[in-house]
Design a protein around this motif. Structure first.
Motif, PDB file in Angstrom:
ATOM      1  N   GLY A  42       4.842  -2.903   8.269  1.00 48.06           N
ATOM      2  CA  GLY A  42       3.488  -3.243   7.867  1.00 48.06           C
ATOM      3  C   GLY A  42       3.347  -3.387   6.362  1.00 48.06           C
ATOM      4  N   GLU A  43       4.363  -2.992   5.609  1.00 49.52           N
ATOM      5  CA  GLU A  43       4.372  -3.178   4.150  1.00 49.52           C
ATOM      6  C   GLU A  43       4.534  -4.662   3.864  1.00 49.52           C
ATOM      7  OE1 GLU A  43       4.229  -1.373   0.242  1.00 49.52           O
ATOM      8  OE2 GLU A  43       3.726  -0.671   2.251  1.00 49.52           O
ATOM      9  N   GLN A  44       3.632  -5.260   3.081  1.00 47.46           N
ATOM     10  CA  GLN A  44       3.540  -6.723   3.010  1.00 47.46           C
ATOM     11  C   GLN A  44       4.797  -7.426   2.522  1.00 47.46           C
ATOM     12  OE1 GLN A  44       2.093  -9.265   0.394  1.00 47.46           O
ATOM     13  NE2 GLN A  44       2.274  -8.041  -1.471  1.00 47.46           N
ATOM     14  N   GLY A  45       5.602  -6.769   1.705  1.00 47.25           N
ATOM     15  CA  GLY A  45       6.793  -7.423   1.184  1.00 47.25           C
ATOM     16  C   GLY A  45       7.933  -7.544   2.179  1.00 47.25           C
ATOM     17  N   HIS A  46       7.880  -6.774   3.251  1.00 49.55           N
ATOM     18  CA  HIS A  46       9.040  -6.707   4.138  1.00 49.55           C
ATOM     19  C   HIS A  46       9.322  -8.021   4.848  1.00 49.55           C
ATOM     20  CE1 HIS A  46      11.419  -4.890   7.656  1.00 49.55           C
ATOM     21  NE2 HIS A  46      12.190  -4.897   6.592  1.00 49.55           N
ATOM     22  N   SER A  47       8.287  -8.691   5.324  1.00 53.39           N
ATOM     23  CA  SER A  47       8.503  -9.964   6.018  1.00 53.39           C
ATOM     24  C   SER A  47       9.141 -10.994   5.080  1.00 53.39           C
ATOM     25  CB  SER A  47       7.188 -10.505   6.584  1.00 53.39           C
ATOM     26  OG  SER A  47       6.248 -10.737   5.550  1.00 53.39           O
ATOM     27  N   LYS A  48       8.824 -10.895   3.782  1.00 53.37           N
ATOM     28  CA  LYS A  48       9.420 -11.813   2.809  1.00 53.37           C
ATOM     29  C   LYS A  48      10.873 -11.458   2.532  1.00 53.37           C
ATOM     30  CE  LYS A  48       4.851 -12.486   0.846  1.00 53.37           C
ATOM     31  NZ  LYS A  48       3.921 -12.146  -0.250  1.00 53.37           N
ATOM     32  N   MET A  49      11.193 -10.185   2.581  1.00 51.78           N
ATOM     33  CA  MET A  49      12.597  -9.769   2.490  1.00 51.78           C
ATOM     34  C   MET A  49      13.407 -10.360   3.648  1.00 51.78           C
ATOM     35  SD  MET A  49      12.384  -5.693   1.688  1.00 51.78           S
ATOM     36  CE  MET A  49      12.337  -5.003   0.030  1.00 51.78           C
ATOM     37  N   ALA A  78       0.799  -1.227   0.000  1.00 53.75           N
ATOM     38  CA  ALA A  78       0.000   0.000   0.000  1.00 53.75           C
ATOM     39  C   ALA A  78       0.828   1.272   0.000  1.00 53.75           C
ATOM     40  CB  ALA A  78      -0.930   0.004   1.214  1.00 53.75           C
ATOM     41  N   GLY A  79       2.131   1.142   0.293  1.00 55.88           N
ATOM     42  CA  GLY A  79       2.958   2.344   0.343  1.00 55.88           C
ATOM     43  C   GLY A  79       2.442   3.319   1.366  1.00 55.88           C
ATOM     44  N   THR A  80       2.208   4.575   0.948  1.00 57.19           N
ATOM     45  CA  THR A  80       1.744   5.597   1.884  1.00 57.19           C
ATOM     46  C   THR A  80       0.230   5.617   2.043  1.00 57.19           C
ATOM     47  OG1 THR A  80       1.996   7.134   0.031  1.00 57.19           O
ATOM     48  CG2 THR A  80       3.694   7.170   1.712  1.00 57.19           C
ATOM     49  N   GLY A  81      -0.437   4.536   1.633  1.00 57.92           N
ATOM     50  CA  GLY A  81      -1.860   4.448   1.916  1.00 57.92           C
ATOM     51  C   GLY A  81      -2.776   4.297   0.723  1.00 57.92           C
ATOM     52  N   LEU A  82      -2.378   3.485  -0.252  1.00 56.35           N
ATOM     53  CA  LEU A  82      -3.220   3.253  -1.423  1.00 56.35           C
ATOM     54  C   LEU A  82      -4.416   2.376  -1.075  1.00 56.35           C
ATOM     55  CD1 LEU A  82      -0.549   2.516  -4.193  1.00 56.35           C
ATOM     56  CD2 LEU A  82      -1.976   4.554  -4.035  1.00 56.35           C
ATOM     57  N   SER A  83      -5.543   2.620  -1.748  1.00 52.33           N
ATOM     58  CA  SER A  83      -6.708   1.750  -1.631  1.00 52.33           C
ATOM     59  C   SER A  83      -6.431   0.442  -2.360  1.00 52.33           C
ATOM     60  CB  SER A  83      -7.932   2.434  -2.248  1.00 52.33           C
ATOM     61  OG  SER A  83      -7.720   2.600  -3.658  1.00 52.33           O
ATOM     62  N   LYS A  84      -7.332  -0.541  -2.189  1.00 51.60           N
ATOM     63  CA  LYS A  84      -7.146  -1.843  -2.854  1.00 51.60           C
ATOM     64  C   LYS A  84      -7.107  -1.690  -4.371  1.00 51.60           C
ATOM     65  CE  LYS A  84      -9.060  -4.887   0.708  1.00 51.60           C
ATOM     66  NZ  LYS A  84     -10.105  -5.910   1.036  1.00 51.60           N
ATOM     67  N   ASP A  85      -7.972  -0.850  -4.908  1.00 54.49           N
ATOM     68  CA  ASP A  85      -7.985  -0.638  -6.360  1.00 54.49           C
ATOM     69  C   ASP A  85      -6.687   0.001  -6.828  1.00 54.49           C
ATOM     70  OD1 ASP A  85     -10.497  -1.722  -6.560  1.00 54.49           O
ATOM     71  OD2 ASP A  85     -11.564   0.196  -6.663  1.00 54.49           O
ATOM     72  N   ARG A  86      -6.182   0.957  -6.057  1.00 57.10           N
ATOM     73  CA  ARG A  86      -4.942   1.619  -6.435  1.00 57.10           C
ATOM     74  C   ARG A  86      -3.744   0.682  -6.278  1.00 57.10           C
ATOM     75  NH1 ARG A  86      -4.740   7.211  -6.232  1.00 57.10           N
ATOM     76  NH2 ARG A  86      -2.657   6.955  -7.145  1.00 57.10           N
ATOM     77  N   ILE A  87      -3.804  -0.223  -5.311  1.00 51.59           N
ATOM     78  CA  ILE A  87      -2.724  -1.217  -5.178  1.00 51.59           C
ATOM     79  C   ILE A  87      -2.690  -2.117  -6.409  1.00 51.59           C
ATOM     80  CG2 ILE A  87      -1.904  -3.226  -3.878  1.00 51.59           C
ATOM     81  CD1 ILE A  87      -3.037  -1.905  -1.353  1.00 51.59           C
ATOM     82  N   THR A  88      -3.867  -2.508  -6.883  1.00 54.51           N
ATOM     83  CA  THR A  88      -3.943  -3.327  -8.106  1.00 54.51           C
ATOM     84  C   THR A  88      -3.363  -2.562  -9.289  1.00 54.51           C
ATOM     85  OG1 THR A  88      -5.901  -4.489  -7.300  1.00 54.51           O
ATOM     86  CG2 THR A  88      -5.488  -4.564  -9.668  1.00 54.51           C
ATOM     87  N   GLN A  89      -3.692  -1.291  -9.383  1.00 56.83           N
ATOM     88  CA  GLN A  89      -3.143  -0.453 -10.459  1.00 56.83           C
ATOM     89  C   GLN A  89      -1.621  -0.360 -10.343  1.00 56.83           C
ATOM     90  OE1 GLN A  89      -5.035   3.401 -11.551  1.00 56.83           O
ATOM     91  NE2 GLN A  89      -3.071   4.325 -11.008  1.00 56.83           N
ATOM     92  N   LYS A  90      -1.152  -0.154  -9.137  1.00 58.52           N
ATOM     93  CA  LYS A  90       0.293  -0.087  -8.883  1.00 58.52           C
ATOM     94  C   LYS A  90       0.965  -1.401  -9.284  1.00 58.52           C
ATOM     95  CE  LYS A  90       3.457   0.628  -4.919  1.00 58.52           C
ATOM     96  NZ  LYS A  90       3.486   0.915  -3.451  1.00 58.52           N
ATOM     97  N   ASP A 129      16.056  -0.521   9.050  1.00 60.36           N
ATOM     98  CA  ASP A 129      14.679  -0.094   9.294  1.00 60.36           C
ATOM     99  C   ASP A 129      13.700  -0.976   8.521  1.00 60.36           C
ATOM    100  OD1 ASP A 129      13.019   1.880  10.707  1.00 60.36           O
ATOM    101  OD2 ASP A 129      12.488   2.593   8.717  1.00 60.36           O
ATOM    102  N   GLY A 130      12.859  -0.393   7.701  1.00 63.29           N
ATOM    103  CA  GLY A 130      11.776  -1.129   7.064  1.00 63.29           C
ATOM    104  C   GLY A 130      11.984  -1.493   5.617  1.00 63.29           C
ATOM    105  N   PHE A 131      10.921  -1.427   4.842  1.00 61.68           N
ATOM    106  CA  PHE A 131      10.854  -1.958   3.487  1.00 61.68           C
ATOM    107  C   PHE A 131      11.873  -1.328   2.537  1.00 61.68           C
ATOM    108  CE2 PHE A 131       8.367  -2.192  -0.653  1.00 61.68           C
ATOM    109  CZ  PHE A 131       8.562  -3.554  -0.849  1.00 61.68           C
ATOM    110  N   ILE A 132      11.964  -0.010   2.521  1.00 61.73           N
ATOM    111  CA  ILE A 132      12.845   0.658   1.563  1.00 61.73           C
ATOM    112  C   ILE A 132      14.301   0.463   1.935  1.00 61.73           C
ATOM    113  CG2 ILE A 132      13.558   2.886   0.619  1.00 61.73           C
ATOM    114  CD1 ILE A 132       9.977   2.447   1.610  1.00 61.73           C
TER     115      ILE A 132
END
Length: 345
Positions: free
Chosen positions: A287-294, A198-210, A258-261
């Motif tokens: 809380g960014e979903q990819g971080h735990s996988k990193m 979600a980054g800085t707070g994208l909606s589900k539709d915007r996440i799909t677009q991203k 730190d986190g994801f980035i």
């Protein structure tokens, strides 16, 4: 741009640290992750009496070309420069936490699309006024990427020479979770869908677009090396953090990740030199979903899991007191022998 990073693993010191930790007035492993943390810091510093000196967090800021399109980010690009000014005015979360824990804070203009005035807490290291949009071209040239890596190394060398031996990295850059997603996918070989968030707070539709946009970007480019991938998908702040991590490891500093980035920068640093991870303490799971996988890819366990996804180095600042506790128990807690207590082994 070579970094000489040595392994921290030495049998003699490892045994000495284990015996010292196990000999404290407690059941073995009763202090849990604080024990492994004390052990790691001791191994990094190559001593059984480690110290933490002049803790510093460097927040690297840079703009991303793709952010101008407002397709992958809910906030406009100019928020990057506005937040840098907020850091310099002391109004951000990272300012609050650094002040609370007596951590020095410096902000680095790695490539913000704004001309800042001089400020005592701002390091002017601008490579360019933001990257290119990787929908159409690589984010930066190889020359720019290498320059950013070198600049990150120089900044860490400066704070090291000023007496710092524990450093954390933060970042600010609208659109930089997209860069981190692409770098994660390149290094881990996971599909974009498993890396994007979600980054800085994208909606589900915007996440799909991203996700769809980043999938097309990933297909468009074929980087031939780790540095090429960083130049193609990265940001100036991510490239500088990569260089900063590598140099900090070379200087045998304790590195708070730190986190994801920031972890995306570490993925590139790790690809360049595997032993760099030995010098890292992982502050938290974002809380960014990819971080735990990193973290799973790097086979590392974080200290905290607070669902933070702010960036700025906030997770590292919040976790830092745990490093202080780990070092203090190792150095100041009595042993069974010193306290005349019978040890049960």
């Amino acid at each position: 741009m070579m970094f000489s990073i040595k392994t921290i693993h030495t049998k003699e010191l490892s045994k000495k640290l284990r015996n010292k930790i196990d000999g404290k007035t407690k059941p073995i492993s009763a202090l849990g992750m604080l024990e492994s943390l004390a052990y790691r810091i001791g191994m990094i510093q190559q001593t059984d009496q480690p110290t933490l000196k002049k803790p510093t967090i460097l927040v690297f800021a840079g703009d991303h070309g793709i952010a101008k399109e407002n397709q992958v980010n809910p906030y406009p690009q100019e928020v990057t420069s506005q937040m840098v000014l907020n850091f310099l005015n002391g109004g951000a979360a990272i300012n609050v936490f650094c002040k609370q824990h007596d951590i020095a804070l410096q902000i680095v203009d790695a490539g913000v699309n704004y001309k800042f005035e001089k400020h005592p807490d701002l390091i002017h290291a601008k490579i360019n006024y933001g990257t290119q949009n990787y929908q159409y071209a690589p984010a930066m040239t190889i020359i720019e990427c290498k320059k950013a890596i070198q600049k990150g190394a120089e900044i860490v060398t400066k704070i090291y020479n000023d007496g710092c031996n524990v450093v954390g990295f933060g970042e600010m850059g609208i659109g930089n979770t997209s860069s981190a997603t692409l770098l994660m996918a390149y290094i881990t070989k996971l599909p974009i869908a498993e890396c994007v968030g979600a980054g800085t707070g994208l909606s589900k539709d915007r996440i799909t677009q991203k996700q769809n946009i980043l999938t097309e970007v990933f297909k468009k480019h074929t980087p031939q090396s780790f540095i090429d991938a960083l130049a193609t998908f990265g940001g100036f702040e991510i490239a500088m953090i990569t260089g900063a991590i590598l140099k900090a490891a070379e200087l045998k500093m304790t590195i708070l990740i730190d986190g994801f980035i920031v972890t995306s920068a570490l993925l590139i640093a790790h690809a360049i030199h595997k032993d760099v991870v030995d010098y890292c303490v992982f502050a938290h799971t974002s809380g960014e979903q990819g971080h735990s996988k990193m973290l799973a890819f790097l086979d590392q366990k974080p200290l905290l899991s607070l669902q933070l996804r702010l960036g700025e180095g906030t997770g590292s600042a919040v976790a830092y007191p745990l490093l202080v506790s780990a070092v203090n128990f190792l150095n100041a807690m009595a042993s069974f022998e010193e306290a005349s207590i019978t040890s049960v082994q």
